[in-house]
Motif scaffolding. Structure first.
Motif, PDB file in Angstrom:
ATOM      1  N   ALA A  57     -10.235   7.222 -11.126  1.00  0.00           N
ATOM      2  CA  ALA A  57      -9.614   8.097 -10.107  1.00  0.00           C
ATOM      3  C   ALA A  57      -7.694   8.283  -9.753  1.00  0.00           C
ATOM      4  N   LEU A  58      -7.328   7.700 -10.160  1.00  0.00           N
ATOM      5  CA  LEU A  58      -5.632   7.190 -10.188  1.00  0.00           C
ATOM      6  C   LEU A  58      -5.495   8.395 -11.164  1.00  0.00           C
ATOM      7  N   GLU A  59      -5.580   8.210 -12.310  1.00  0.00           N
ATOM      8  CA  GLU A  59      -5.282   8.639 -13.224  1.00  0.00           C
ATOM      9  C   GLU A  59      -5.275  10.896 -13.102  1.00  0.00           C
ATOM     10  N   ARG A  60      -6.364  10.434 -12.100  1.00  0.00           N
ATOM     11  CA  ARG A  60      -6.984  12.546 -11.108  1.00  0.00           C
ATOM     12  C   ARG A  60      -5.530  12.496 -10.547  1.00  0.00           C
ATOM     13  N   LEU A  61      -5.219  11.500  -9.619  1.00  0.00           N
ATOM     14  CA  LEU A  61      -4.351  11.837  -8.072  1.00  0.00           C
ATOM     15  C   LEU A  61      -3.175  12.327  -9.270  1.00  0.00           C
ATOM     16  N   ARG A  62      -2.760  11.151  -9.840  1.00  0.00           N
ATOM     17  CA  ARG A  62      -1.252  11.389 -10.612  1.00  0.00           C
ATOM     18  C   ARG A  62      -0.990  12.299 -10.813  1.00  0.00           C
ATOM     19  N   SER A  63      -2.165  13.301 -11.517  1.00  0.00           N
ATOM     20  CA  SER A  63      -1.807  14.271 -12.233  1.00  0.00           C
ATOM     21  C   SER A  63      -2.369  15.619 -11.110  1.00  0.00           C
ATOM     22  N   ASP A  64      -1.903  15.243  -9.777  1.00  0.00           N
ATOM     23  CA  ASP A  64      -2.107  16.190  -8.478  1.00  0.00           C
ATOM     24  C   ASP A  64      -0.507  16.466  -7.962  1.00  0.00           C
ATOM     25  N   PRO A  65       0.260  16.709  -8.195  1.00  0.00           N
ATOM     26  CA  PRO A  65       1.283  16.708  -7.226  1.00  0.00           C
ATOM     27  C   PRO A  65       1.077  16.674  -5.921  1.00  0.00           C
ATOM     28  N   ASN A  66      -0.304  17.304  -5.041  1.00  0.00           N
ATOM     29  CA  ASN A  66      -0.480  17.688  -3.786  1.00  0.00           C
ATOM     30  C   ASN A  66      -0.874  15.534  -3.485  1.00  0.00           C
ATOM     31  N   GLN A  67      -0.904  14.694  -4.110  1.00  0.00           N
ATOM     32  CA  GLN A  67      -1.917  13.876  -4.519  1.00  0.00           C
ATOM     33  C   GLN A  67      -0.265  12.950  -4.192  1.00  0.00           C
ATOM     34  N   HIS A  68      -0.939  11.295  -3.164  1.00  0.00           N
ATOM     35  CA  HIS A  68       0.638  10.718  -3.250  1.00  0.00           C
ATOM     36  C   HIS A  68      -0.837   9.130  -2.602  1.00  0.00           C
ATOM     37  N   LEU A  69      -1.011   8.622  -3.687  1.00  0.00           N
ATOM     38  CA  LEU A  69      -1.376   7.417  -3.697  1.00  0.00           C
ATOM     39  C   LEU A  69      -0.294   6.281  -3.455  1.00  0.00           C
ATOM     40  N   VAL A  70       0.346   5.647  -1.945  1.00  0.00           N
ATOM     41  CA  VAL A  70       1.329   4.724  -1.970  1.00  0.00           C
ATOM     42  C   VAL A  70       1.499   3.535  -2.177  1.00  0.00           C
ATOM     43  N   VAL A  71       1.816   2.217  -2.961  1.00  0.00           N
ATOM     44  CA  VAL A  71       1.557   0.641  -2.272  1.00  0.00           C
ATOM     45  C   VAL A  71       2.929   0.517  -1.919  1.00  0.00           C
ATOM     46  N   ALA A  72       2.892  -0.323  -0.491  1.00  0.00           N
ATOM     47  CA  ALA A  72       3.882  -1.317  -0.368  1.00  0.00           C
ATOM     48  C   ALA A  72       3.472  -2.498  -0.631  1.00  0.00           C
ATOM     49  N   VAL A  73       5.355  -3.296  -1.060  1.00  0.00           N
ATOM     50  CA  VAL A  73       4.933  -4.708  -1.667  1.00  0.00           C
ATOM     51  C   VAL A  73       6.208  -4.865  -1.644  1.00  0.00           C
ATOM     52  N   ARG A  74       5.931  -6.359  -0.785  1.00  0.00           N
ATOM     53  CA  ARG A  74       6.852  -7.336  -0.678  1.00  0.00           C
ATOM     54  C   ARG A  74       7.067  -8.166  -1.345  1.00  0.00           C
ATOM     55  N   GLU A  75       8.260  -8.939  -1.720  1.00  0.00           N
ATOM     56  CA  GLU A  75       7.872  -9.834  -2.406  1.00  0.00           C
ATOM     57  C   GLU A  75       6.717  -9.837  -3.837  1.00  0.00           C
ATOM     58  N   SER A  76       7.409  -8.906  -4.771  1.00  0.00           N
ATOM     59  CA  SER A  76       6.920  -8.371  -6.097  1.00  0.00           C
ATOM     60  C   SER A  76       4.896  -8.207  -5.472  1.00  0.00           C
ATOM     61  N   ARG A  77       4.717  -8.449  -4.330  1.00  0.00           N
ATOM     62  CA  ARG A  77       3.382  -8.533  -4.000  1.00  0.00           C
ATOM     63  C   ARG A  77       2.873  -7.548  -3.158  1.00  0.00           C
ATOM     64  N   VAL A  78       1.701  -6.504  -4.152  1.00  0.00           N
ATOM     65  CA  VAL A  78       0.793  -5.361  -3.096  1.00  0.00           C
ATOM     66  C   VAL A  78       0.746  -5.506  -1.541  1.00  0.00           C
ATOM     67  N   VAL A  79       0.901  -5.595  -0.827  1.00  0.00           N
ATOM     68  CA  VAL A  79       0.917  -6.004   0.361  1.00  0.00           C
ATOM     69  C   VAL A  79      -0.175  -4.560   1.815  1.00  0.00           C
ATOM     70  N   GLY A  80       0.082  -3.004   1.128  1.00  0.00           N
ATOM     71  CA  GLY A  80      -0.748  -2.689   2.280  1.00  0.00           C
ATOM     72  C   GLY A  80      -0.720  -1.020   0.357  1.00  0.00           C
ATOM     73  N   THR A  81      -1.337  -0.064   1.197  1.00  0.00           N
ATOM     74  CA  THR A  81      -1.191   1.248   0.796  1.00  0.00           C
ATOM     75  C   THR A  81      -1.959   2.000   1.680  1.00  0.00           C
ATOM     76  N   LEU A  82      -1.952   3.573   0.964  1.00  0.00           N
ATOM     77  CA  LEU A  82      -2.739   4.446   1.913  1.00  0.00           C
ATOM     78  C   LEU A  82      -2.251   5.471   0.716  1.00  0.00           C
ATOM     79  N   GLN A  83      -2.978   7.350   1.256  1.00  0.00           N
ATOM     80  CA  GLN A  83      -2.990   7.995   0.503  1.00  0.00           C
ATOM     81  C   GLN A  83      -3.021   8.979   1.249  1.00  0.00           C
TER      82      GLN A  83
END
Length: 150
Positions: A42-68
């Motif tokens: 699914a991540l590969e499908r998302l990354r190939s579509d310019p209208n999709q933005h899956l992001v992570v919030a990173v604090r001190e090298s740790r993923v602490v949040g996400t949204l699409q």
């Protein structure tokens, strides 16, 4: 709490994202953290579509949040483009820290940057705390949503 970075998700982030998706009663029923194969595809499908933005919030090298964020051009509302927010999750250790607000503000800012006229989201009826959170950020519960599992 350290500096926060919001950036595009990469494959190495998938275990942390899936763990957050599964970290509530609803998510525990529908996510499978033991098999990351479908999530990586699914991540590969998302990354190939310019209208999709899956992001992570990173604090001190740790993923602490996400949204699409999905940007959808349309004809209704005089040809309005919409930003649709999905899969908002904040790590249990970070809840109440303001991180959720920062993620939603990022999505609103990115939607504006992409000339969206509207930002919308859905939230499961079993999540009243999330509903109050979105209302505090200015969202209005204006529609009834329907889903059809396929």
């Amino acid at each position: 709490m350290g500096d926060l970075e919001i950036r595009a998700a990469v494959a190495a982030d998938v275990p942390a994202i899936v763990a957050m998706l599964a970290d509530d009663p609803l998510g525990a029923q529908r996510e499978s953290p033991d098999d990351l194969t479908p999530y990586l595809a699914a991540l590969e499908r998302l990354r190939s579509d310019p209208n999709q933005h899956l992001v992570v919030a990173v604090r001190e090298s740790r993923v602490v949040g996400t949204l699409q964020l999905t940007v959808i051009p349309g004809l209704s509302r005089k040809g309005a483009t919409r930003g649709i927010v999905e899969g908002v999750r904040v790590h249990a250790d970070e809840r109440g820290s303001g991180l959720g607000t920062q993620l939603i503000e990022w999505a609103i800012d990115e939607s504006r940057r992409q000339d969206c006229q509207l930002v919308q989201l859905t939230s499961d009826v079993t999540r009243p705390d999330a509903h109050r959170f979105y209302e505090r950020l200015g969202f209005t519960a204006s529609h009834v949503g329907f889903k059809l599992p396929l």
